[in-house]
Design an enzyme around this catalytic site. Structure first.
Site: not given
Length: 497
Positions: A59, A109, A170, A172, A355-356, A431
């Site tokens: 993550d 996310s 969460h 994710t 994810d990023h 992010h």
């Protein structure tokens, strides 16, 4: 003249750090030729059917984090760092994934999880639904649900699992099983009245009800499974850890009751209970801590359901705390190495991605072998103060002391909880919006190449495993699925087929 002397000193020191073998041009030529031969061998593509799929998801693990983690790994092994290899670096196929959400240039996310798990891009803040759903609007959800590769695998008769160091609810991991107009609806206690009245379900409830036969679920967030004000089993005197549910349900009990007759379902909430299990006799496993945010220097020392050294699951970085973030990245890499040793590239497709990214960077013309958490070899030519190599574009690390940027030489920047300096003051760091790397190894790994939309990832993985809708190429006589519960547990999204 003083500045010139410092500059010359740095240059001389840098030159002395060059390994003797690297001064010989033949060293680099031999290295390049070996790499070329390895690349040529990749022309023989692995087109086997993937019996196992493993998706490792760091993550926030942007490319700069990967590079810094590589250097840290090498320095922990008493090397200079830059020349070392992460386990993911050894994967033969690498791609870039475009992470934007349908309504956001810099993603969150939830929207990204919907992409790399469900194969569909979505709006920020929404989970397991199409871009037709507006965040917070329960009444836009019906008919817009999209399913994940975890469900595709389960419908194909595979054993599946989710393992994470964050809450199981969460954003994710939860896109693997949930459909929600808001990533923050962990329990019904976090949902607004109109969403409850509209029939939307909280994420914890969906964990238990949507795909009841997930074989392995390990992570944090157990308070969302219990009725409001029920004391926590581990921290009974701390109000913040009490249950949050308004419907009065005990979802751990509901999880047990949903299992088929004759199947063994075990629930654990600490490491001792996990290690005491005979996994060969367990059909379903649910392990929930409060939140597996374990400081890197305490990994494996606490009573949480974590097996260290690293293993498989989803890892969430503690942003703005670079020492913790990079040490956890190294732990993730150890997990990848362990999975590599326990599986075969002939039947297991492993994918590592993020994810990023975050607004994390490191620079400052540091010399070879400079401690990754150390200072740049210069002072700012504006405020005449030193700075660490690692910096963030924004976040809570922005500090002004006596009207000027904080002098990092006056603080313990080597401390585990040190907040790196940031350029723009924000209570929470944001992010990053750049592409993230996708590393692939095993059957059909060559399908992950070049630059892709992030939602392509599960389609390529499903094609490799002959699951989901795209199965026209599959041999119906392919190897049967072998349910697999690995004898180790840990850090990431885990699809076991």
């Amino acid at each position: 003249m003083k500045a010139l002397f410092v500059l010359l000193l740095v240059q001389l020191c840098s030159a002395s750090l060059v390994p003797e073998r690297e001064k010989d041009p033949e060293y680099w030529r031999r290295q390049a030729q070996e790499t070329l031969q390895n690349a040529l061998r990749l022309q023989r593509l692995n087109q086997n059917v993937a019996k196992n799929l493993i998706l490792f998801l760091g993550d926030g693990m942007g490319v700069s984090t990967v590079t810094a983690a590589r250097i840290l790994k090498g320095q922990l092994q008493h090397g200079q760092g830059e020349e070392s290899l992460l386990e993911m670096d050894k994967f033969p196929f690498v791609a870039l994934a475009k992470t934007y959400n349908t309504n956001a240039q810099v993603p969150d996310s939830a929207g990204t999880a919907t992409a790399y798990l469900c194969g569909v891009k979505a709006n920020e803040g929404t989970l397991g639904v199409s871009a037709g759903v507006t965040r917070d609007r329960c009444n836009t959800t019906k008919g817009q649900e999209v399913t994940s590769i975890l469900r595709w695998a389960k419908e194909a008769g595979k054993a599946v699992g989710i393992v994470t160091t964050t809450r199981v609810t969460h954003a994710t991991p939860s896109a693997a099983y949930a459909h929600s107009a808001n990533r923050d609806w962990y329990s019904d206690g976090e949902m607004p009245p109109d969403a409850l009245e509209g029939g939307c379900k909280d994420i914890a409830r969906q964990l238990v009800e949507n795909i009841p036969e997930i074989e392995v679920i390990l992570g944090g967030g157990r308070k969302y499974m219990y009725p409001k004000n029920v004391s926590d089993v581990e921290y009974p005197h701390e109000d913040k850890h009490r249950g949050t549910r308004l419907d009065g349900r005990n979802l751990v009990q509901a999880w047990h009751e949903a299992k088929p007759h004759g199947k063994v379902a075990e629930y654990v909430w600490h490491r001792r209970g996990l290690l005491a299990l005979n996994l060969s006799r367990v059909d379903f496993l649910l392990g929930e801590s409060l939140h597996l945010r374990v400081p890197w220097h305490q990994l494996g020392a606490l009573g949480e359901p974590v097996s260290c050294p690293g293993v498989l699951g989803q890892l969430q970085w503690p942003v703005i705390l670079p020492r913790q973030a990079l040490h956890e990245a190294v732990e993730l890499d150890r997990a990848i190495g362990l999975a590599t040793r326990l599986t075969s590239t002939q039947d297991t497709l492993s994918v590592v991605t993020a994810d990023h990214s975050h607004v994390f960077t490191f620079g400052g013309y540091t010399p070879r072998g400079n401690p990754i958490f150390g200072l740049a070899p210069m002072q700012s030519d504006v405020d005449r103060k030193p700075f660490t190599s690692i910096l963030y574009g924004n976040g809570p690390g922005y500090k002004i002391v006596a009207g000027e940027r904080e002098n990092v030489s006056a603080v313990d920047f080597a401390h585990a909880d040190y907040q790196a300096q940031s350029a723009v003051p924000l209570r929470q760091e944001t992010h990053g919006g750049e592409d993230v790397a996708v590393f692939a190894r095993g059957p059909m790994a060559h399908l992950l190449h070049g630059v892709h939309e992030q939602n392509y990832i599960p389609h390529a993985m499903a094609y490799a495993a002959c699951i989901g809708s795209n199965r026209g190429h599959c041999n119906t006589a392919a190897r049967p699925a072998t349910p697999l519960l690995l004898p180790f547990l840990g850090l990431l999204l885990l699809l076991l087929c």
